[in-house]
Scaffold this active site. Structure first.
Site, PDB file in Angstrom:
ATOM      1  CB  CYS A 306      -1.306   0.505   1.463  1.00 23.49           C
ATOM      2  SG  CYS A 306      -1.945   1.242   1.376  1.00 23.49           S
ATOM      3  CB  CYS A 379      -3.110 -20.371 -21.886  1.00 26.66           C
ATOM      4  SG  CYS A 379      -1.325 -20.668 -21.900  1.00 26.66           S
TER       5      CYS A 379
HETATM    6 ZN   LIG Z   1      -0.274 -18.907 -22.406  1.00 27.99          ZN
END
Ligand SMILES: [Zn+2]
Ligand SMILES: [Zn+2]
Ligand SMILES: [Zn+2]
Ligand SMILES: [Zn+2]
Ligand SMILES: [Zn+2]
Length: 430
Positions: A306, A379
């Site tokens: 922060c 992915c």
């Molecule tokens: Zn990837």
């Protein structure tokens, strides 16, 4: 000299030449010699996709050359020469023999057999086994043009009813059955068992040789046996355990766990957690492990501190990146009231809370270096930011060669899971 005498003399001589692990005889009937083919220094085994996965699992270090994956090999599992004496050996007939070898095809074995037959023709009437063994050990690979590299050719198993009793290539395993070759049973061989056996054999022999080799430590300049040394990978620099322990300990105490590298100047080979655990004491290892977690955290881009003056809390962005979730509110004043160094305190809090709950839940460890990696969208093909290993987020298997095959191969357990997150579980953030 009668044939019987010549045969007994030959068995006695072989007994004297070879170790009992290498040569076994069946009284005066025949025997078996394990042949360790001599490999040139820079010998490589090329791997196909599937093979490289098995090699990686068995602990081999994969290399890449012109788009092909390969592993250096110094020792191949032995080729087995089994022989039976006919009554008229050596005066008239050659020994009956079979050659079995997991890493040669039947066609390659046939080439070797032709050479053995020629050696017999040139020396007919004399005992032949030592000449054969010598040829197999020193020249057979040259005759197969396996001078600096090889690829394993797998074969279909011949149907049981028409098996060739001389067969012994990698398409079959010939168990060591005493007596007639006709009793042998033939099994299919798989890339998995073949590659695993080759890698295990090579690594075990290299380790054995490493242990008995004397190295000069580049830090203390003493000569030390390998068994008391540490070898870093992939640079292969070797130092004595005492010096490496000191090197690790100093770095861990100073909090430089990412700098836990090979001590060689400018060498970037990293220590693996197992090496650290073997050398430093338990409390230092704990510190190393939690610092590694901390640096893992620092590298995750949705955790930050922060920016409000005097706060410095660890906060995480939610997935949209707009809202800020406070993980733990621990004011600097409170920390000071507890008479602790505020930074130390926050750090420990972060380790405890962020570490155990958040990180363990939301991150996974790199299968090769143990670093905690967090996935943020994208992915399931992950790249370790520490050691660059590719791995699958779903099953955490390392994916070294063509990582996308893991998601495209119908036989893979993660088929079609390149994008779906099987175990994603966001309830902790709610
Ligand atoms: Zn990837
Ligand atoms: Zn030393
Ligand atoms: Zn090094
Ligand atoms: Zn890694
Ligand atoms: Zn997977």
């Amino acid at each position: 000299m009668s044939d019987t005498e010549a045969r007994n003399d030959e068995l006695l001589a072989l007994n004297g030449i070879f170790d009992e692990n290498v040569f076994k005889s069946d009284l005066d009937k025949g025997g078996e010699i394990l042949i360790h083919c001599k490999l040139p220094e820079d010998f490589h085994l090329f791997l196909r996709n599937e093979e490289s996965k098995f090699a990686c699992q068995a602990g081999a270090r994969l290399e890449e050359k012109e788009g092909k994956v390969l592993i250096p090999i110094s020792f191949l599992p032995p080729l087995v020469l089994r022989f039976d004496y006919p009554e008229d050996y050596p005066s008239c007939s050659a020994p009956h023999y079979s050659i079995s070898c997991r890493w040669l095809s039947q066609q390659q074995i046939n080439v070797i057999r032709q050479s053995l037959d020629i050696i017999w023709k040139d020396n007919k009437g004399e005992v032949i086994l030592f000449l054969w063994a010598d040829y197999l050990e020193n020249e057979s690979l040259n005759d197969l043009a396996l001078t600096d590299e090889m690829t394993i050719e797998y074969e279909k198993v011949e149907p049981l009813f028409s098996f060739n009793p001389q067969s012994g290539g990698n398409g079959v395993i010939v168990p060591n059955v005493k007596g007639s070759h006709r009793d042998q049973i033939f099994y299919a061989s798989s890339p998995e068992s073949t590659i695993t056996e080759i890698v295990n054999f090579d690594l075990a022999h290299k380790a054995k040789i490493f242990k008995t080799t004397v190295f000069s430590c580049g830090i203390c300049y003493s000569d030390v046996q390998g068994i008391d040394c540490v070898s870093f990978m992939p640079c292969q620099h070797v130092y004595c355990k005492e010096c490496v322990t000191e090197h690790f300990s100093v770095n861990i105490k100073e909090g430089r766990v990412l700098g836990l590298c090979c001590p060689e100047t400018d060498c970037e080979s990293m220590a693996i957690p197992g090496q650290v655990q073997d050398l430093v004491d338990e409390s230092l290892f704990q510190r190393y492990d939690s610092l590694l977690l901390q640096t893992s955290l620092d590298s995750m881009d949705d955790i930050f501190y922060c920016p409000r003056p005097g706060c410095g809390e660890a906060v995480i962005k939610d997935k949209s990146g707009e809202k800020i979730e406070l993980m733990k509110r621990m004011k600097r004043e409170e920390a000071e009231r507890m008479e602790q160094n505020a930074e130390e305190f926050l750090k420990r809090e972060l380790e405890e809370i962020a570490g155990e709950e958040y990180v363990l839940k939301k991150s996974k460890r790199c299968p090769s270096c143990g670093f905690h990696i967090q996935k943020s969208g994208g992915c399931n093909k992950m790249t370790c930011c520490r050691c660059r290993t590719y791995f699958c987020w779903v099953c955490t298997q390392s994916l070294n060669n063509n990582p996308y095959d893991h998601f495209e191969d119908p036989k893979s357990k993660c088929f079609h899971h390149l994008y779906s997150d099987l175990h994603d579980d966001d309830e902790w953030l709610d």
